[in-house]
Design an enzyme around this catalytic site. Structure first.
Site, PDB file in Angstrom:
ATOM      1  N   PRO A  88       0.814  -1.228   0.000  1.00 42.16           N
ATOM      2  CA  PRO A  88       0.000   0.000   0.000  1.00 42.16           C
ATOM      3  C   PRO A  88       0.845   1.274   0.000  1.00 42.16           C
ATOM      4  O   PRO A  88       0.326   2.354  -0.274  1.00 42.16           O
ATOM      5  CB  PRO A  88      -0.826  -0.108   1.288  1.00 42.16           C
ATOM      6  CG  PRO A  88      -0.732  -1.524   1.720  1.00 42.16           C
ATOM      7  CD  PRO A  88       0.542  -2.079   1.164  1.00 42.16           C
ATOM      8  N   GLU A 115       2.007  -8.450   7.462  1.00 43.38           N
ATOM      9  CA  GLU A 115       2.366  -7.035   7.591  1.00 43.38           C
ATOM     10  C   GLU A 115       3.282  -6.584   6.453  1.00 43.38           C
ATOM     11  O   GLU A 115       3.681  -5.437   6.402  1.00 43.38           O
ATOM     12  CB  GLU A 115       3.021  -6.762   8.947  1.00 43.38           C
ATOM     13  CG  GLU A 115       2.078  -6.974  10.130  1.00 43.38           C
ATOM     14  CD  GLU A 115       0.757  -6.218   9.985  1.00 43.38           C
ATOM     15  OE1 GLU A 115       0.790  -4.989   9.859  1.00 43.38           O
ATOM     16  OE2 GLU A 115      -0.296  -6.880   9.995  1.00 43.38           O
ATOM     17  N   ARG A 154      -4.398  -6.445 -21.515  1.00 45.19           N
ATOM     18  CA  ARG A 154      -5.339  -5.933 -22.516  1.00 45.19           C
ATOM     19  C   ARG A 154      -4.741  -4.835 -23.394  1.00 45.19           C
ATOM     20  O   ARG A 154      -5.317  -4.491 -24.423  1.00 45.19           O
ATOM     21  CB  ARG A 154      -6.662  -5.504 -21.892  1.00 45.19           C
ATOM     22  CG  ARG A 154      -6.581  -4.380 -20.927  1.00 45.19           C
ATOM     23  CD  ARG A 154      -7.918  -4.141 -20.266  1.00 45.19           C
ATOM     24  NE  ARG A 154      -8.921  -3.665 -21.215  1.00 45.19           N
ATOM     25  CZ  ARG A 154      -8.938  -2.461 -21.745  1.00 45.19           C
ATOM     26  NH1 ARG A 154      -7.993  -1.599 -21.452  1.00 45.19           N
ATOM     27  NH2 ARG A 154      -9.905  -2.095 -22.556  1.00 45.19           N
ATOM     28  N   ASP A 169     -11.340   3.245 -24.779  1.00 42.69           N
ATOM     29  CA  ASP A 169     -11.690   3.086 -23.374  1.00 42.69           C
ATOM     30  C   ASP A 169     -11.282   4.271 -22.518  1.00 42.69           C
ATOM     31  O   ASP A 169     -10.441   5.073 -22.902  1.00 42.69           O
ATOM     32  CB  ASP A 169     -11.039   1.826 -22.801  1.00 42.69           C
ATOM     33  CG  ASP A 169     -11.938   0.620 -22.971  1.00 42.69           C
ATOM     34  OD1 ASP A 169     -13.163   0.778 -22.829  1.00 42.69           O
ATOM     35  OD2 ASP A 169     -11.407  -0.458 -23.255  1.00 42.69           O
TER      36      ASP A 169
HETATM   37 CL1  6GU Z   1      -0.380  -3.424  -3.671  1.00 45.14          CL
HETATM   38  N1  6GU Z   1      -1.142  -4.483  -1.366  1.00 45.14           N
HETATM   39  C1  6GU Z   1      -1.927  -4.527  -0.297  1.00 45.14           C
HETATM   40  N2  6GU Z   1      -1.730  -5.477   0.632  1.00 45.14           N
HETATM   41  N3  6GU Z   1      -2.898  -3.675  -0.083  1.00 45.14           N
HETATM   42  C2  6GU Z   1      -3.080  -2.751  -1.012  1.00 45.14           C
HETATM   43  C3  6GU Z   1      -2.314  -2.635  -2.164  1.00 45.14           C
HETATM   44  C4  6GU Z   1      -1.322  -3.524  -2.308  1.00 45.14           C
HETATM   45  N4  6GU Z   1      -2.739  -1.611  -2.900  1.00 45.14           N
HETATM   46  C5  6GU Z   1      -3.755  -1.117  -2.229  1.00 45.14           C
HETATM   47  N5  6GU Z   1      -3.961  -1.784  -1.089  1.00 45.14           N
END
Ligand code: 6GU
Length: 226
Positions: A88, A115, A154, A169
């Site tokens: 994230p 984690e 795609r 698109d």
């Molecule tokens: Cl790439 N991994 C995780 N665990 N959560 C996320 C993410 C990635 N992207 C958004 N949330």
């Protein structure tokens, strides 16, 4: 183009990439996709891939050894290559990023879990880039990896029957897509815009462009600024 996905859940990856347009692209040889269980590379007697964090705290952290060994088994990568880990905290995945990846011959995706990764994996594999699919936290990197595989596949020549549909698109030209209609021309009193039935291709083109602009201005003004 080849995707190598390093994951603890290869069956999740396999199920998705065997279906629909990605599955067909794979069968046609447009793309090759392999899911590798990095647990198979653990040298631990119990095939452990994670451990508790130094300094305490909740959750488990993926250890470096199985990830590094699994990666080494892929070398040498087909060049040009991109090596990504899902987290994230990574660079936001978007259309521009997808286009960049579509230029690669080999894309390696490490799926995080628990984690996340031991920070030292980035030093052990310096070509590693961090990628996120949005500002929310998922339990694992499989959905991000699949989102990336799908969006990039795609864009590859031959994946989608008509490439004009990809070009039309959302995001391809920086705008949201125009609205679509199909038969019947009237359903429960709801009519299709007249121009689409006119057979006047120039007028249809113009209407679609105006609709795409209007929608983008209304729903995503940020796209027009950038
Ligand atoms: Cl790439 N991994 C995780 N665990 N959560 C996320 C993410 C990635 N992207 C958004 N949330």
């Amino acid at each position: 183009m080849k995707f190598s996905i390093l994951t603890l859940f290869p069956e999740v990856i396999e199920a998705y990439v065997s279906a629909s347009i990605v599955g067909r692209a794979r069968q046609k040889g447009v793309v090759s996709i392999e899911a590798i269980n990095f647990r198979d590379f653990s040298t631990d007697v119990h095939r452990k891939v994670d451990d508790s964090p130094f300094g305490g705290g909740s959750g488990m952290v993926l250890t470096c050894q199985p990830l590094e060994s699994a990666y080494e088994s892929l070398l040498p990568l087909q060049q040009p290559a991109r090596v990504l880990m899902t987290t994230p905290t990574g660079r936001r995945f978007d259309h521009r990023f997808a286009l960049e990846l579509s230029e690669a011959q080999h894309v390696v995706l490490f799926c995080g879990h628990y984690e996340g990764f031991d920070e030292r994996i980035k030093t052990l594999i310096p070509e590693m880039e961090e990628v996120s699919i949005g500002d929310y936290v998922l339990t694992g990197g499989e959905l991000p990896a699949l989102s990336i595989v799908d969006a990039v596949t795609r864009l590859l020549p031959g994946a989608v029957q008509k490439f004009t549909s990809v070009e039309a698109d959302s995001f391809y030209d920086g705008l949201l897509d125009y609205p679509h209609f199909t038969r019947p021309a009237e359903y429960k009193g709801l009519k299709v815009p007249e121009v689409l039935l006119s057979g006047n291709h120039a007028a249809i083109e113009q209407w679609r462009k105006a609709q795409a602009l209007e929608r983008t201005r209304r729903l995503r003004p940020d796209l027009l600024e950038s």
